[in-house]
Enzyme design. Structure first.
Site, PDB file in Angstrom:
ATOM      1  CD  GLU A 291      -9.115   4.333   7.511  1.00  0.00           C
ATOM      2  OE1 GLU A 291      -8.023   4.025   7.039  1.00  0.00           O
ATOM      3  OE2 GLU A 291      -9.261   5.162   8.413  1.00  0.00           O
TER       4      GLU A 291
ATOM      5  CD  GLN B  25      -2.668  -1.200   2.608  1.00  0.00           C
ATOM      6  OE1 GLN B  25      -2.792  -2.257   3.207  1.00  0.00           O
ATOM      7  NE2 GLN B  25      -3.238  -0.099   3.063  1.00  0.00           N
TER       8      GLN B  25
END
Ligand code: CDP
Length: 796
Positions: free
Chosen positions: A741, A223
């Site tokens: 998130e 990532q």
């Protein structure tokens, strides 16, 4: 036509443009690490420890070497000759690459085999003979600090026991005073269990060292490719300009693909030694047993309350189980991540947090699984504590929250732990949620149902999450400041390519970054290609995690577009033969203020940048922006769920769930909704079914998908999403806040609060997640709290 409609037409801000990346994914044309095959490529497999804590007496690899097709067997001893047996972690610790002295968790990497194919490599791993001497095992923080506990990290001279850090933040004296003044003190203890991000694609790498060019190319599931490049340069002592990290398509990351794993390092060394490409693809149980776990934290807190419902102060203590190595990435100033973002949405005069981190004989944990560094734990505790406090006061859940919320007119607001929140409409979001769930009516139904023995419950959870680290003044990882970047090249025909330092793993950056450029320049989104993940071409950035992409890299995309527009304005003035001050901008076009019909398009400006620029102007239409945000972005959400609990079995079903998310300006409303639905699904899984724990010997229970359940469409309830509250971020160039998130962070408490609410009158204050039927049944039947904490030995 209004600018908003024009934007929808070209796929700009607010357009629910279909995800461009999906056209290759649904055709099976994605390019994941395991899809890549290089000429002469070899395959690597890892031998893992069956024991959680044991001294290694000897490793005999001779039988493995004898197997035809085996090219190399790596052990810790061999790694040590290259100074690679240990590597630094992203939290200033060290981690064994291949074990030398001891194994410290079940599944730890002990040896690697590189062979012609993965099957030979696997067989050869089984032929390696390791002689272990078992040692006492520690599986939770209480054992870790008990007198006489074995020291897990005896490799570190400075490490006398198993405590990694003792850390505190907040105003201790002020909080003590608040508790002295309290009419009532409400208390809560809980355990946020270990969970695993479990992306569909496991981790993997293909290292390709070319002796002729001295260049190392690594395709890998990361990532944060630039961080990996820096880490490889420092750890392997290779020149950074000779390292190219390529992160191709990624099948989900969720924080699991941020840390540096031993498999990456071993495949790189193997390729250097063998001068051939070496592929390592982790299997599912390897991923579940050994890579970045999340949570596993014990939370113990209390709230000082005035009789009228005002919260006066909060104390929190956390005990975090980090496993054998402290390897989760987080801003280096904050040992327990951003746990102190707890209660940011509430106006609380004083708060104090103490945090202790310990080593245990478990895989390294504490990664930010779909979470901005421990914010999930913080919000979970916050909303469970708020519910317990309202219950203790005998107040209505919604009213208690409303009266303690930070009010719209109070921004900017300094939170009790020192963050600065800058915008939000908390009470309005709550109102929208309550209306959508039909709060009053449900309370009536609930009371009626109870008379007939039916247990209905309603749970509210709110969250505000600090998204978008940095600013660089406060946020760094290993000293590298947290900012991000974007590079934009507009070609002469007005088509464009944008590259950022972020790395999409399914969030749709290829779609949404183009929309930001469209909004800023009026170039149709379909004329813009987005590229990320190649350190040779992308500008330096800190990668994608902690929902930082839109707040930081997305902001950089807007800023670089504005640089391009500023140059295009000069070109337009030249083409229109007027001074720059006389030129006005509308979406996609400059025109003369006094003669609006006289104008040039952004595409004509692009052509002029290569064919007709004014004297003295540098040719081309390209630029780069590095963006260091002035603050984090603070989205807010309210999640409300209603459930029915079966008192006979403890099974609970969701009746309805509503989500009200305010993430500021939505770039792509459809993608935002997808993010919220995915997050709520994960929240439901954590609350309801995901169970990964360890027995007293450190054996991982739940290292397969029979035990560790991923919810499918069948189990997952429907969600009703609301988008009517929009509070633009005051400092983000397009007013956006992060969203990736939020639902996974705020969702779990809504489910648990609903089940606890259904048990009202039984005296049950807490059932630890997951709320498995047997736990709920036990709570109902014996009218007691149910802890999910891992087992502790009788002799503790
Ligand atoms: O860092 P990460 O991409 O995981 O999270 P994010 O920045 O919150 O963005 C997730 C996805 O939602 C991206 O494609 C964003 O561009 C999109 N998004 C949006 O359309 N509008 C927002 N206000 C926030 C995110």
């Amino acid at each position: 036509m209004s600018q908003a409609l024009d934007e929808i037409k070209i796929g700009g801000l607010g357009a629910s443009r279909k995800r461009v990346e999906d056209s290759r994914f649904i055709r099976g044309k994605g390019n994941y690490t395991d899809d890549i095959t290089l000429p002469g490529m070899l395959h690597m497999e890892i031998l893992r420890s069956p024991l959680a804590h044991a001294r290694i007496k000897s490793i005999d690899t001779s039988k493995a070497w004898d197997i035809p097709g085996v090219h190399l067997v790596l052990t810790g001893e061999m790694m040590a000759t290259r100074n690679l047996a240990w590597m630094p972690t992203l939290s200033y610790d060290t981690q064994a690459v291949l074990a030398t002295d001891k194994v410290r968790f079940q599944g730890q990497e002990v040896a690697c085999v590189i062979a012609d194919d993965p099957y030979i490599a696997k067989d050869a791993c089984e032929a390696i003979d390791v002689d272990y001497e078992p040692l006492p095992v520690i599986v939770n923080p209480r054992q870790a600090v008990a007198d006489g506990a074995p020291v897990i990290r005896d490799d570190k001279e400075s490490q006398a026991g198993n405590v990694i850090y003792d850390w505190e933040v907040g105003d201790k004296a002020g909080t003590d005073r608040a508790f002295e003044q309290a009419d009532l003190v409400s208390k809560l203890q809980l355990h946020y269990p270990r969970s695993h991000p479990s992306p569909i694609e496991c981790c993997g790498s293909i290292a390709d060292f070319n002796r002729a060019t001295s260049k190392l190319t690594v395709y890998m599931t990361t990532q944060a490719p630039h961080i990996i490049r820096a880490a490889v340069a420092l750890v392997a002592e290779l020149p950074e300009h000779m390292i190219r990290i390529i992160s191709p398509d990624i099948g989900g990351g969720f924080g699991n693909k941020v840390p540096v794993y031993p498999g990456y390092v071993c495949s790189i060394l193997a390729s250097i030694l063998l001068e051939r490409p070496v592929k390592w693809i982790e299997d599912k149980s390897g991923n579940l047993i050994s890579t970045g776990f999340a949570r596993d934290v014990y939370l113990d807190g209390e709230m000082a309350l005035r009789r009228d419902g005002k919260i006066l102060g909060v104390r929190i203590h956390t005990d975090a189980d980090h496993g054998a190595f402290f390897s989760d990435a987080q801003p280096s100033k904050f040992k327990i991540g951003l746990m102190h973002s707890a209660f940011a949405a509430y106006d609380i005069p004083a708060a104090h947090l103490t945090a202790r981190g310990t080593y245990t004989n478990k895989a390294p944990g504490g990664v930010a699984y779909r979470c901005s560094f421990r914010v999930t734990e913080a919000m979970f505790f916050q909303e469970r504590m708020v519910q317990a406090a309202a219950d203790d006061l005998g107040m209505d859940q919604a009213e208690f929250r409303r009266m303690n919320f930070v009010r719209d007119e109070d921004f900017p607001h300094r939170t009790p732990f020192g963050f600065l929140t800058d915008s939000g409409q908390y009470a309005k979001c709550l109102d929208v949620g309550l209306k959508a769930i039909d709060y009053e009516e449900f309370r009536r139904e609930q009371a009626e149902a109870r008379k007939r023995g039916r247990l209905l419950g309603l749970g509210i959870s709110t969250m505000t999450e600090p998204l978008g680290a940095g600013n660089s003044r406060e946020y760094d990882i290993l000293g590298i400041k947290m900012f991000d970047s974007a590079e934009l090249k507009v070609h002469m025909t007005g088509k464009a390519i944008v590259r950022t330092g972020a790395k999409t793993q399914g969030q749709g950056h290829e779609t949404t970054w183009a929309q930001i450029v469209s909004h800023e320049l009026g170039i149709p989104a379909d004329d813009i290609v987005v590229e990320e993940g190649d350190t040779d071409t992308a500008p330096f950035g800190m990668g994608t995690y902690a929902s930082r992409s839109t707040p930081v890299a997305g902001a950089a995309v807007a800023m670089v577009s504005r640089k391009i527009r500023a140059k295009a304005r000069k070109l337009a003035a030249h083409l229109l033969e007027v001074s720059e001050e006389d030129v006005e901008w509308e979406l996609g076009r400059f025109y003369v203020r006094s003669a609006p019909d006289r104008g040039v398009t952004i595409q004509e400006c692009a052509m002029a940048a290569y064919s007709n620029m004014p004297d003295g102007m540098e040719p081309g239409l390209e630029n780069t922006a590095y963006y260091d945000p002035p603050n984090l972005t603070w989205p807010f959400a309210v999640y409300i769920v209603t459930v029915e609990v079966d008192p006979e079995t403890g099974v609970w079903d969701v009746l309805k769930m509503v989500a009200v998310d305010d993430c500021g300006v939505r770039i792509n409303p459809m993608i935002v909704e997808g993010q919220i639905m995915g997050g709520l699904t994960e929240a439901y899984a954590m609350a309801n079914m995901q169970f990964i724990t360890f027995d007293a010997d450190g054996n991982c229970v739940g290292s397969n998908y029979m035990d560790y359940l991923l919810p499918s469409a069948w189990e997952t309830p429907g969600f009703e999403l609301h988008s009517e509250v929009v509070t633009p971020c005051p400092h983000h160039p397009i007013g956006a806040k992060g969203i990736g998130e939020c639902a996974a962070v705020g969702g779990p408490a809504a489910f648990v609060n609903a089940v606890i609410d259904a048990l009202d009158g039984t005296g049950v204050r807490n059932i630890d997640m997951p709320l498995l039927p047997d736990r709920v049944w036990e709570a109902i039947t014996y009218r007691r709290d149910v802890s999910g904490a891992p087992p502790v030995r009788a002799d503790d």
